[in-house]
Scaffold this motif. Structure first.
Motif, PDB file in Angstrom:
ATOM      1  N   LEU A  84      32.035  -4.818  67.736  1.00 51.29           N
ATOM      2  CA  LEU A  84      32.706  -4.633  69.032  1.00 51.29           C
ATOM      3  C   LEU A  84      32.781  -5.946  69.796  1.00 51.29           C
ATOM      4  O   LEU A  84      33.787  -6.246  70.445  1.00 51.29           O
ATOM      5  CB  LEU A  84      31.972  -3.590  69.871  1.00 51.29           C
ATOM      6  N   ALA A  85      31.702  -6.734  69.723  1.00 50.98           N
ATOM      7  CA  ALA A  85      31.713  -8.019  70.424  1.00 50.98           C
ATOM      8  C   ALA A  85      32.812  -8.921  69.887  1.00 50.98           C
ATOM      9  O   ALA A  85      33.407  -9.707  70.633  1.00 50.98           O
ATOM     10  CB  ALA A  85      30.348  -8.693  70.301  1.00 50.98           C
ATOM     11  N   ALA A 106      36.413  -7.109  71.095  1.00 44.34           N
ATOM     12  CA  ALA A 106      36.676  -6.929  72.531  1.00 44.34           C
ATOM     13  C   ALA A 106      37.383  -8.170  73.073  1.00 44.34           C
ATOM     14  O   ALA A 106      37.051  -9.291  72.706  1.00 44.34           O
ATOM     15  CB  ALA A 106      35.376  -6.683  73.288  1.00 44.34           C
ATOM     16  N   GLY A 107      38.359  -7.935  73.938  1.00 43.23           N
ATOM     17  CA  GLY A 107      39.092  -9.054  74.524  1.00 43.23           C
ATOM     18  C   GLY A 107      40.167  -9.627  73.617  1.00 43.23           C
ATOM     19  O   GLY A 107      40.820 -10.612  73.964  1.00 43.23           O
ATOM     20  N   THR A 108      40.371  -9.020  72.438  1.00 44.36           N
ATOM     21  CA  THR A 108      41.423  -9.476  71.520  1.00 44.36           C
ATOM     22  C   THR A 108      42.573  -8.468  71.525  1.00 44.36           C
ATOM     23  O   THR A 108      42.482  -7.414  72.141  1.00 44.36           O
ATOM     24  CB  THR A 108      40.904  -9.577  70.069  1.00 44.36           C
ATOM     25  N   GLU A 109      43.623  -8.820  70.810  1.00 44.74           N
ATOM     26  CA  GLU A 109      44.754  -7.895  70.637  1.00 44.74           C
ATOM     27  C   GLU A 109      44.708  -7.263  69.249  1.00 44.74           C
ATOM     28  O   GLU A 109      45.728  -6.798  68.736  1.00 44.74           O
ATOM     29  CB  GLU A 109      46.078  -8.654  70.833  1.00 44.74           C
ATOM     30  N   LEU A 110      43.526  -7.253  68.637  1.00 41.92           N
ATOM     31  CA  LEU A 110      43.399  -6.743  67.267  1.00 41.92           C
ATOM     32  C   LEU A 110      43.645  -5.244  67.196  1.00 41.92           C
ATOM     33  O   LEU A 110      43.497  -4.537  68.181  1.00 41.92           O
ATOM     34  CB  LEU A 110      42.002  -7.058  66.718  1.00 41.92           C
ATOM     35  N   LEU A 123      37.135  -0.262  66.171  1.00 43.80           N
ATOM     36  CA  LEU A 123      38.581   0.046  66.146  1.00 43.80           C
ATOM     37  C   LEU A 123      38.987   0.743  64.854  1.00 43.80           C
ATOM     38  O   LEU A 123      40.093   0.543  64.347  1.00 43.80           O
ATOM     39  CB  LEU A 123      39.414  -1.229  66.332  1.00 43.80           C
ATOM     40  N   ARG A 135      41.355  -1.136  75.629  1.00 46.17           N
ATOM     41  CA  ARG A 135      40.990  -2.553  75.643  1.00 46.17           C
ATOM     42  C   ARG A 135      40.132  -2.884  76.863  1.00 46.17           C
ATOM     43  O   ARG A 135      39.148  -3.624  76.756  1.00 46.17           O
ATOM     44  CB  ARG A 135      42.246  -3.415  75.620  1.00 46.17           C
ATOM     45  N   LEU A 192      36.657  -1.329  76.281  1.00 52.33           N
ATOM     46  CA  LEU A 192      35.885  -2.052  75.260  1.00 52.33           C
ATOM     47  C   LEU A 192      35.317  -3.349  75.829  1.00 52.33           C
ATOM     48  O   LEU A 192      34.182  -3.731  75.534  1.00 52.33           O
ATOM     49  CB  LEU A 192      36.754  -2.367  74.045  1.00 52.33           C
ATOM     50  N   ALA A 193      36.104  -4.024  76.667  1.00 51.55           N
ATOM     51  CA  ALA A 193      35.619  -5.275  77.260  1.00 51.55           C
ATOM     52  C   ALA A 193      34.384  -5.010  78.129  1.00 51.55           C
ATOM     53  O   ALA A 193      33.482  -5.853  78.214  1.00 51.55           O
ATOM     54  CB  ALA A 193      36.721  -5.934  78.079  1.00 51.55           C
ATOM     55  N   ALA A 208      31.348  -3.917  75.424  1.00 49.34           N
ATOM     56  CA  ALA A 208      30.935  -4.885  74.383  1.00 49.34           C
ATOM     57  C   ALA A 208      29.816  -5.768  74.924  1.00 49.34           C
ATOM     58  O   ALA A 208      29.838  -6.175  76.088  1.00 49.34           O
ATOM     59  CB  ALA A 208      32.120  -5.741  73.945  1.00 49.34           C
ATOM     60  N   GLY A 209      28.850  -6.039  74.075  1.00 48.17           N
ATOM     61  CA  GLY A 209      27.732  -6.885  74.498  1.00 48.17           C
ATOM     62  C   GLY A 209      26.691  -6.159  75.325  1.00 48.17           C
ATOM     63  O   GLY A 209      25.729  -6.771  75.790  1.00 48.17           O
ATOM     64  N   PRO A 244      38.617   5.858  69.416  1.00 45.68           N
ATOM     65  CA  PRO A 244      38.878   4.503  69.899  1.00 45.68           C
ATOM     66  C   PRO A 244      39.460   3.583  68.823  1.00 45.68           C
ATOM     67  O   PRO A 244      38.826   2.634  68.375  1.00 45.68           O
ATOM     68  CB  PRO A 244      37.510   4.027  70.397  1.00 45.68           C
ATOM     69  N   VAL A 245      40.681   3.902  68.435  1.00 47.32           N
ATOM     70  CA  VAL A 245      41.464   3.144  67.452  1.00 47.32           C
ATOM     71  C   VAL A 245      42.784   2.811  68.147  1.00 47.32           C
ATOM     72  O   VAL A 245      43.324   3.648  68.860  1.00 47.32           O
ATOM     73  CB  VAL A 245      41.696   4.015  66.189  1.00 47.32           C
TER      74      VAL A 245
END
Lengths: 356, 356
Positions: free
Chosen positions: A176-177, A180-184, A212, B173, B176-177, B180-181, B256-257
């Motif tokens: 997740l780290a 997160a923060g990506t457009e993946l 994801l 998104r 998740l941000a 995460a962490g 969460p996909v």
């Protein structure tokens, strides 16, 4: 006359389920005399708090069972397979959370809400506690069975990563780290490439990325395309309900949730069913919470159920094609009722057998 | 003699599905004359590339359909409900991706791999394309039906958040941000509290947190405990297969996909089934990829299937209780075959009707 309270050993006290067990022992009515904490020699000497008192962890060895009445085994299958018979041979009643003995004919498989009587007949001195998926499912389905007469279960699971232990949780958190923060998540294989070794090395217990993503494979290859988790759910439901021929089909899938398993359940019964009656049964069944008003946002989800003891049931509908079938969606914390709690409940019923 | 190629309007060209459609039009064999891009007045004037050429987006109005042979509607239900009949009244063949007309008796619901013949009979000049869940499911199940004779479907979905549009993706998104962490996901309601308003305001289309969670509710209240998504899947499968009485039960759950829907499918047939024969059918069925060797890690997951056209099928097993039933797990990209691709395929079959 002084009261004799049975003594308890917690084997695997330093693991994830052991930690939950120590909290449960601190919260439940205290029926135990001495509580001895046991773990591998690697963890021996650590100090943990149970019932408000600090206690030193002992290394697993034959003599830690001296003077113990009941032992809880919260350890991997191979550790239970070796040590549970050693403890039982010393007269200890073993309650085992592993898969080592669950399907053995001379070991009862017990869910106190459903078949507490079975715990009394334990020719090998060992009582087994079912797998977490079985436990979440069976308290709800068992209650409905008593009224309607179960004939068939078709279950699809949404399983949390803690099912695969601390490695499962670590894999999800690390992945997740990275996402997160990506457009993946929109291009073929982009998640898998971004995770690189994270998704494929021995560090992750999952056979594909778990961030994801969802992963329709749990456990090992059980033949004919089935995973071991799917066969386990089938065989354990049959054993706990005492219905060796119950039709039971499972598809087990990991989802990116830390703790609490969910299941979509199609249950077909001998009798005609009605949602009102099913609600009545579930609302009063031990170990079950009915949470079913979806238009108002009331349905169980892992994030609301995690950390609680019962199985939460919602989305109860009668099949539109079959007046004998119910659909439902349920959630149960795989680390609470799904593991430590059920073992504690069995232990408390065994404690009541000891003379005061 | 000059070749006449039919002219095409893409209504909703600036949306998520519109974007996929422009890429498909650039990749597929080019059967079109003029391609006109249309969107709401808010997006009019933007320039987009299709077939390697820049084209200005026109505002949706009656006259954008002048001289157009075929129009693709990739817009919300209410926009289609209003504008599709206006275009059709001008002689345009409308292919509509919305839910506005899908279950109307005089509008065919078409999946070219399954019922391409149905596209020719369109009394209102409108052809509808099914919901994304139906599309992923039906290409696989329809192929098996042709051999074994389908009798019943019991489906549990693992639906991607892009099903709920750009808001669904943004909600995942953002959430998740925030998680995460962290160590979230193990205490009652901790995810919901950490997300605060993110999980409950109109910003998220989901009725519960979608990060570290699954949400068993998709669409709106359809009565008797069913969600609209579940009823849609049932009714659309029946219509596309031409089996108005087919037993079909769905439980629809968001996971969460980002993109690609998965489904766990129990399918019961008139004839006895065999995994070998099912493999043979799925390996050659149009629009299907067979990916089924779980012991070697070969089963479909969203992260591997996203961005591809077919429905990927794996985990094929014969029920241990019923020689007429198959279990399987399948994945299909809800933005490709699940939306733009099926509309493009219908359009290409309609284009072939025009005289050269």
């Amino acid at each position: 006359m002084t009261e004799h309270r049975p003594s308890l050993a917690v084997v695997g006290a330093t693991g994830a389920i052991g930690g939950v067990m120590l909290r449960i022992l601190s919260q439940h009515a205290d029926v135990w005399g001495e509580v001895r904490l046991v773990a591998s020699s690697r963890s021996a000497g650590r100090k943990l708090v149970v019932r408000g008192e600090e206690s030193e962890v002992l290394a697993l060895a034959e003599d830690v069972f001296d003077g113990i009445d009941v032992a809880l085994f919260l350890v991997p299958d191979e550790v239970s397979a070796h040590w549970a018979p050693i403890a039982a041979a010393k007269g200890v009643v073993v309650i085992d959370d592993s898969a080592a003995f669950r399907l053995d004919d001379d070991v009862p498989l017990v869910v106190p809400e459903i078949n507490s009587h079975a715990a009394r007949l334990r020719p090998r001195g060992i009582i087994a506690s079912p797998n977490c998926t079985t436990l979440s499912l069976i308290v709800a389905v068992g209650a409905l069975h008593a009224e309607f007469g179960l004939r068939e279960l078709i279950v699809s699971s949404y399983q949390a990563v803690s099912d695969a232990g601390r490695d499962g949780v670590a894999a999800l958190r690390e992945q997740l780290a990275l996402v997160a923060g990506t457009e993946l998540g929109t291009q073929p294989g982009d998640v898998r490439r971004a995770l690189g070794d994270e998704a494929s090395t021995a560090d992750s217990p999952f056979a594909a990325p778990i961030a994801l993503n969802v992963v329709p494979w749990a456990g090992t290859d059980a033949g004919d395309g089935w995973s071991s988790e799917e066969i386990t759910l089938r065989e354990e439901c049959r054993k706990v309900l005492g219905m060796p021929d119950l039709k039971t089909t499972a598809t087990c899938v990991y989802v990116p949730v830390v703790a609490t398993h969910s299941m979509s359940v199609h249950a077909r019964f001998e009798n005609e069913v009605a949602v009102g009656k099913a609600h009545e049964i579930l609302a009063t069944a031990p170990g079950v919470v009915l949470f079913d008003n979806p238009a108002a946002g009331d349905f169980p989800t892992p994030s609301d159920v995690v950390g609680t003891d019962p199985t939460w049931v919602g989305r109860v509908r009668r099949s539109m094609d079959d007046p004998h079938a119910l659909e439902m969606f349920l959630c149960g914390d795989n680390l609470r009722k799904g593991a430590a709690l059920n073992v504690a409940q069995i232990a408390e019923s065994v404690a009541a057998e000891f003379p005061r």
